[in-house]
Design a protein around this motif. Structure first.
Motif, mmCIF file in Angstrom:
data_model
loop_
_atom_site.group_PDB
_atom_site.id
_atom_site.type_symbol
_atom_site.label_atom_id
_atom_site.label_comp_id
_atom_site.label_asym_id
_atom_site.label_seq_id
_atom_site.Cartn_x
_atom_site.Cartn_y
_atom_site.Cartn_z
ATOM 1 N N SER B 3 25.238 -3.353 -3.749
ATOM 2 C CA SER B 3 25.800 -3.266 -5.096
ATOM 3 C C SER B 3 25.112 -4.288 -5.998
ATOM 4 O O SER B 3 24.503 -5.257 -5.514
ATOM 5 C CB SER B 3 27.293 -3.560 -5.044
ATOM 6 N N GLU B 4 25.253 -4.096 -7.299
ATOM 7 C CA GLU B 4 24.659 -5.047 -8.248
ATOM 8 C C GLU B 4 25.219 -6.438 -8.012
ATOM 9 O O GLU B 4 24.508 -7.438 -8.076
ATOM 10 C CB GLU B 4 24.935 -4.599 -9.693
ATOM 11 N N LYS B 5 26.520 -6.484 -7.708
ATOM 12 C CA LYS B 5 27.162 -7.789 -7.497
ATOM 13 C C LYS B 5 26.516 -8.506 -6.302
ATOM 14 O O LYS B 5 26.146 -9.678 -6.393
ATOM 15 C CB LYS B 5 28.661 -7.578 -7.242
ATOM 16 N N ALA B 6 26.359 -7.782 -5.215
ATOM 17 C CA ALA B 6 25.759 -8.401 -4.027
ATOM 18 C C ALA B 6 24.330 -8.852 -4.319
ATOM 19 O O ALA B 6 23.893 -9.917 -3.885
ATOM 20 C CB ALA B 6 25.777 -7.419 -2.865
ATOM 21 N N LYS B 7 23.619 -8.042 -5.102
ATOM 22 C CA LYS B 7 22.229 -8.406 -5.418
ATOM 23 C C LYS B 7 22.179 -9.682 -6.247
ATOM 24 O O LYS B 7 21.309 -10.532 -6.042
ATOM 25 C CB LYS B 7 21.553 -7.271 -6.191
ATOM 26 N N ILE B 8 23.093 -9.813 -7.165
ATOM 27 C CA ILE B 8 23.101 -11.018 -8.019
ATOM 28 C C ILE B 8 23.340 -12.261 -7.162
ATOM 29 O O ILE B 8 22.646 -13.269 -7.280
ATOM 30 C CB ILE B 8 24.173 -10.889 -9.132
ATOM 31 N N HIS B 9 24.302 -12.163 -6.264
ATOM 32 C CA HIS B 9 24.596 -13.320 -5.404
ATOM 33 C C HIS B 9 23.415 -13.607 -4.474
ATOM 34 O O HIS B 9 23.020 -14.756 -4.293
ATOM 35 C CB HIS B 9 25.882 -13.084 -4.612
ATOM 36 N N ALA B 10 22.852 -12.556 -3.902
ATOM 37 C CA ALA B 10 21.738 -12.769 -2.971
ATOM 38 C C ALA B 10 20.522 -13.333 -3.706
ATOM 39 O O ALA B 10 19.854 -14.244 -3.215
ATOM 40 C CB ALA B 10 21.371 -11.462 -2.276
ATOM 41 N N ASP B 11 20.258 -12.827 -4.903
ATOM 42 C CA ASP B 11 19.092 -13.323 -5.649
ATOM 43 C C ASP B 11 19.269 -14.783 -6.055
ATOM 44 O O ASP B 11 18.297 -15.530 -6.167
ATOM 45 C CB ASP B 11 18.831 -12.451 -6.882
ATOM 46 N N SER B 44 18.003 -9.891 -0.160
ATOM 47 C CA SER B 44 17.264 -9.692 -1.412
ATOM 48 C C SER B 44 16.004 -8.854 -1.183
ATOM 49 O O SER B 44 15.535 -8.179 -2.089
ATOM 50 C CB SER B 44 16.885 -11.035 -2.034
ATOM 51 N N MET B 45 15.452 -8.905 0.014
ATOM 52 C CA MET B 45 14.222 -8.156 0.279
ATOM 53 C C MET B 45 14.508 -6.671 0.510
ATOM 54 O O MET B 45 13.585 -5.859 0.474
ATOM 55 C CB MET B 45 13.482 -8.733 1.494
ATOM 56 N N ASP B 46 15.761 -6.334 0.739
ATOM 57 C CA ASP B 46 16.102 -4.927 0.983
ATOM 58 C C ASP B 46 15.699 -4.060 -0.212
ATOM 59 O O ASP B 46 15.260 -2.930 -0.037
ATOM 60 C CB ASP B 46 17.604 -4.797 1.267
ATOM 61 N N SER B 47 15.861 -4.598 -1.415
ATOM 62 C CA SER B 47 15.452 -3.806 -2.586
ATOM 63 C C SER B 47 14.024 -4.145 -2.991
ATOM 64 O O SER B 47 13.574 -3.805 -4.073
ATOM 65 C CB SER B 47 16.420 -4.063 -3.746
ATOM 66 N N VAL B 81 29.859 -12.482 -0.141
ATOM 67 C CA VAL B 81 29.813 -11.203 -0.876
ATOM 68 C C VAL B 81 28.716 -10.313 -0.298
ATOM 69 O O VAL B 81 28.946 -9.164 0.080
ATOM 70 C CB VAL B 81 29.575 -11.449 -2.390
ATOM 71 N N PHE B 82 27.493 -10.875 -0.184
ATOM 72 C CA PHE B 82 26.411 -10.008 0.315
ATOM 73 C C PHE B 82 26.453 -9.892 1.838
ATOM 74 O O PHE B 82 25.988 -8.901 2.393
ATOM 75 C CB PHE B 82 25.038 -10.439 -0.203
ATOM 76 N N THR B 83 27.040 -10.866 2.504
ATOM 77 C CA THR B 83 27.101 -10.768 3.968
ATOM 78 C C THR B 83 28.056 -9.639 4.372
ATOM 79 O O THR B 83 27.765 -8.834 5.255
ATOM 80 C CB THR B 83 27.557 -12.107 4.568
ATOM 81 N N ARG B 84 29.218 -9.598 3.720
ATOM 82 C CA ARG B 84 30.156 -8.507 3.999
ATOM 83 C C ARG B 84 29.519 -7.149 3.700
ATOM 84 O O ARG B 84 29.626 -6.210 4.490
ATOM 85 C CB ARG B 84 31.399 -8.652 3.115
ATOM 86 N N GLU B 85 28.844 -7.100 2.553
ATOM 87 C CA GLU B 85 28.254 -5.816 2.178
ATOM 88 C C GLU B 85 27.129 -5.422 3.141
ATOM 89 O O GLU B 85 26.945 -4.236 3.448
ATOM 90 C CB GLU B 85 27.720 -5.895 0.751
#
Ligand SMILES: Cc1cc2nc3c(=O)[nH]c(=O)nc-3n(C[C@H](O)[C@H](O)[C@H](O)COP(=O)(O)OP(=O)(O)OC[C@H]3O[C@@H](n4cnc5c(N)ncnc54)[C@H](O)[C@@H]3O)c2cc1C
Ligand code: SF4
Ligand code: SF4
Lengths: 474, 365
Positions: B3-11, B44-47, B81-85
């Motif tokens: 999700s965008e939210k997870a991407k923001i946290h991961a980035d 972050s590398m997933d996208s 957030v991104f770990t759960r996702e």
């Protein structure tokens, strides 16, 4: 050298035999996490979706003896070994650029001793520095090495890059704080430096390995001096009309009293970062300082510092902004406050005697801003000595080239220009972040014929050149 | 796709090293993949051309979701957030490690544990009234791993004259499944079934024994609107502290002098409850030697999930917490969570003991 067929597996099982199967990894996900440190180029490379540099084996030793065995294996097969502490270095120094073994030392994280009589603390070098400091704090003591990366890097990483903390003006750099160490030489021999660093038994062995960036061996244990946590710490902030006046005042302060913190920001940094984090919104050169230790002495020290600042026409901002800076000292480094990709940026910290400071500042500023459009240059001075100060210069470019190769080219040109300007005016290649991969090419320019001393050391200690290739100019 | 939210946290986290010192997993394993920034980089590398793999998914399960990193963060980013996702992605893409898969299968059936809950606890529950204003929610870990803790809590509540009930066929709250696969529909349905059973009793106060369930019920059930607004949810520790404050519970002094308290992460960080347990301990005349990492800084001991999915790692994490406890010189470690009790208890060094706060309370009643 390329290993054929199952030779890789043969080496892997040899490494597993030393550290246990669970402490050797060859999987791509693990490799990815070792392909990016704090170096801008590594970050940009990953940001653009490029495959980061990867080692062939990630090996996580648990003791000096295991490190020794791994280095023997590496020497036999002539495999590169890149030692990795926290990976928070900004110079690309721990990156596995040559493949081979990535030696992550963080399992070596035991506290060996805390001796309140000797006032020393000894630990394995894979310990995160904050953990070491916590051990000391629990006894009311401190090492007083408090860098902004206290929570990020390891004991070994701080030593390997000759790191510095915010209290350095009173308590010194890591190379002043370290008393002795255990090192595994590239051939696998485990050696100890002398128990104390001040003696007349030849050059100080510590100082050969401190700053060696994993090119001459692996530091496995280190002892540091301890001091009591200060009875009092008094903060103050001032505003000078300009950076140069501020430098004169700070020089007089450190030659008269012994502050722990003295941070003087140029106008560009005052109106940007200081404004953003502290909410202080005036032009000029912001300075914050602290004196600490015995309460009575610090009161007098502060009084003297205030008199000196008044003499140089500084506006006294009181304790508030000094305290605020201290409270927020690490906030500056979090995402949202620190420069971040896609911006291009770099910290070109240098150091010189007082006579050269102003010249270096302007030379670097011109070299960067005049030659590279849309690049900003900001600076502060935050580590002071009787004889000179460190200049923490940074360049920032908001919209670097999209193409990664173009971006690297420009990045290196800016660095060459900035660092050469420093060196040509009496500064040195770096103050406390180290050389690593980033500045490796400039080491020969810095040292000239003196470089043969390092080359000689390298040749005799690491004849196969396995230790951290391409770094530190070695 | 994250999700965008997870991407923001991961980035944000991928290039940030600031909270790695506080991660209980990274500290014991020393692996970069066990740091918030290491996992953020992978996500972050997933996208960015390097999709999540099974090895990457395995690293995602080596996180306690203890929130120490987010709590330490000065700018509000949250690696959970991104770990759960990433765990949800792992399930969707068939990347879950086989040993985790087994735990997920069990959790989907309603319990992390094979077999029936403890029989003496079941008998004690049978003896309670079927309906009461106050319902005690025990949770899966208590039912299977720490039944004594429930029996002790019953004793304490009875001593204070509280009339309470416990569901005869208590369902899983969804907390564990949520930790394993993310907050997806399956979890919401499991939670809703549990919430419905609770509502049917008509209880207006839910006293939750396990802090993991308490956090999930208070926060995630709240977000899903699963309980009527007039139903109050309270942790067992807070509830007992209130009984003490109101004078309904009287305690005698206990002789333990060499003790420390391990704050369960869910209580301390997620629910901001660090003082009720301390008030109770002080009321029993027990002096505390605080660990250096106490209250909101508490270090996770690996609780329920990692204990199941990766027992070897769990042992190391628990040993890490025992080192902190040993530094205080205390012989007795008190905790307030069935997961902590069980994990720390099984890893107790020679000469050291773990007691849960309710067993001490039962002794002091
Ligand atoms: C947010 C932030 C703030 C920072 N602030 C400061 C600061 O205030 N002061 C400062 O000095 N630096 C600072 N740095 C830079 C960096 O954190 C330091 O250089 C730190 O000491 C690196 O430690 P590390 O363990 O992460 O080393 P790594 O990055 O892992 O390695 C750095 C070098 O040390 C070598 N090395 C590591 N361990 C050993 C060992 N045991 N034996 C031999 N060689 C070894 C590696 O091979 C490599 O060459 C900061 C960095 C960040 C990200
Ligand atoms: S949670 Fe905060 S401190 Fe931790 S990695 Fe993310 S941004 Fe950095
Ligand atoms: S949630 Fe806990 S275990 Fe997971 S990364 Fe953060 S600190 Fe580490």
């Amino acid at each position: 050298m390329e290993f054929r067929a199952f030779m890789v597996n043969m080496i892997q099982s040899e490494l597993e035999d030393v550290v246990g199967r669970e402490n050797v990894s060859v999987n791509e996900a693990d490799k990815l996490t070792y392909g990016v440190d704090y170096f801008w180029v590594a970050r940009m490379w990953a940001d653009k979706g490029k495959k980061p540099p990867a080692p062939d084996f990630i090996v996580r030793p648990g003791s000096a003896e295991e490190v020794s065995k791994i280095l023997k294996i590496a020497n036999y097969y002539k495999i590169p070994v890149q030692t990795w502490g926290g990976g928070s270095g900004s110079q690309g120094s721990a990156l596995p650029m040559a493949g081979g073994i990535l030696l992550d030392v963080k399992r070596m994280n035991r506290l060996i001793s805390l001796d309140e009589k000797a006032m020393t603390i000894t630990a394995e070098t894979g310990m995160i520095f904050q953990t070491l400091e916590w051990h000391a704090n629990a006894k009311g003591l401190s090492i007083m090495h408090i860098p902004s990366c206290l929570t990020c890097g390891t004991v070994g990483g701080a030593l390997a890059h000759r790191g510095i903390g915010i209290l350095s003006t009173k308590y010194g750099k890591i190379d002043d704080q370290c008393l002795s160490m255990e090192v595994v030489l590239p051939n696998g021999d485990i050696i100890n430096t002398l128990p104390v660093p001040k003696h007349a038994a030849g050059p100080d062995l510590n100082q050969i390995f401190i700053g060696s960036e994993g090119t001459l061996g692996v530091m496995t244990k280190a002892s540091f001096r301890l001091v009591k946590l200060p009875e009092a710490r008094r903060f103050r902030a001032f505003l000078f009309k300009d950076f140069v006046t501020g430098i004169e005042a700070c020089k007089e302060i450190v030659q008269t009293v012994k502050p722990s913190i003295v941070r003087l920001f140029d106008e560009a940094e005052t109106v940007s970062i200081i404004k953003k984090v502290l909410g202080f919104d005036k032009r000029g050169a912001f300075m914050n300082m602290a004196v600490e230790g015995n309460a009575r002495i610090t009161a007098i020290e502060e009084e003297i510092a205030m008199e000196i600042c008044a003499k140089y026409g500084a506006m006294d901002l009181g304790a508030e902004y000094g305290e605020k800076w201290f409270e927020n000292r690490i906030t500056f480094f979090y995402p949202g406050h620190i420069m971040n990709n896609p911006q291009m940026f770099g910290t070109m910290d240098t150091i010189s005697t007082y006579d050269n400071v102003e010249r270096i500042y302007w030379a670097m500023k011109h070299a960067v801003e005049d030659n590279f459009p849309n690049v900003r240059f900001i600076a502060h001075c935050s580590h002071w000595y009787d004889w000179g100060t460190m200049i923490y210069d940074r360049f920032i470019m908001d919209e670097p080239p999209e193409d990664p190769e173009e971006a690297i080219r420009l990045h290196n040109q800016i660095w060459n220009a900035g660092v050469r300007a420093a060196m040509q005016n009496g500064g040195v290649i770096n103050d406390h972040h180290g050389v690593g991969l980033k500045l490796s090419r400039l080491m020969k320019e810095q040292y000239g014929p003196a470089m043969q001393v390092f080359n000689g050391l390298k040749k005799s200690l690491d004849p196969n050149g396995i230790m951290n290739p391409y770094k530190l100019g070695l | 796709m994250f999700s965008e939210k997870a991407k923001i946290h991961a980035d944000a986290c991928r290039f940030c090293w600031m909270c790695r010192h506080i991660c209980p997993v990274g500290l014991v394993s020393g692996k970069e993949g066990n740091t918030p920034r290491g996992r953020a980089l992978i996500v972050s590398m997933d996208s960015r051309n390097i999709p999540l793999t099974a090895d990457a998914a395995a690293l995602m399960y080596e996180c306690c979701l203890c929130n120490a990193c987010a709590n330490d963060c000065k700018t509000g980013y949250d690696p959970t957030v991104f770990t759960r996702e990433a765990r949800t992605m792992a399930v969707v893409n068939g990347l879950v490690p086989p040993e985790v898969e087994k735990v997920i299968d069990r959790a989907m059936q309603g319990s992390l544990y094979a077999g029936e809950p403890d029989s003496s606890l079941r008998a004690a529950i049978e003896r309670l009234p079927e309906k009461a204003d106050t319902l005690v929610y025990l949770g899966d870990v208590t039912l299977h791993q720490s039944p004594e803790m429930a029996l002790d809590l019953f004793k304490v509540l009875k001593a204070a004259g509280v009339e309470f009930t416990v569901l005869r066929d208590e369902r899983a709250s969804g907390a564990h499944l949520g930790d394993l696969i993310g907050y997806v529909d399956e979890v919401r349905l499991m939670s809703a079934a549990c919430a419905q059973r609770i509502q049917e009793t008509g209880a207006k106060k839910i006293v939750v024994l396990d802090p993991s369930d308490a956090r999930f019920i208070k926060q995630q059930w709240g977000a899903w609107d699963l309980l009527q607004p007039d139903v109050q949810v309270i942790t067992a520790t807070s509830y007992v502290a209130k009984l003490l404050d109101s004078g309904r519970l009287r305690l005698r002094q206990l002789p333990y002098q060499s003790t420390t308290f391990h704050d369960p992460c869910r209580l301390a960080r997620d629910l901001d409850e660090t003082e009720p347990a301390r008030r109770i301990i002080v009321a029993m005349g027990i002096p505390l030697r605080e660990m250096f990492l106490n209250r909101k800084l508490t270090k996770c001991c690996s609780g329920a999930i990692i204990h199941q999915t990766d027992p070897a790692l769990s042992k190391k994490i628990a040993a890490g917490r025992w080192e902190d406890a040993a530094a205080t010189g205390a012989d007795l470690l008190i905790t307030a969570c069935p997961g902590c009790r069980s994990v720390l208890g099984s890893q107790a060094p020679k000469g050291k003991l773990v007691r849960d706060i309710f067993s001490l309370l039962a002794e002091a009643c």
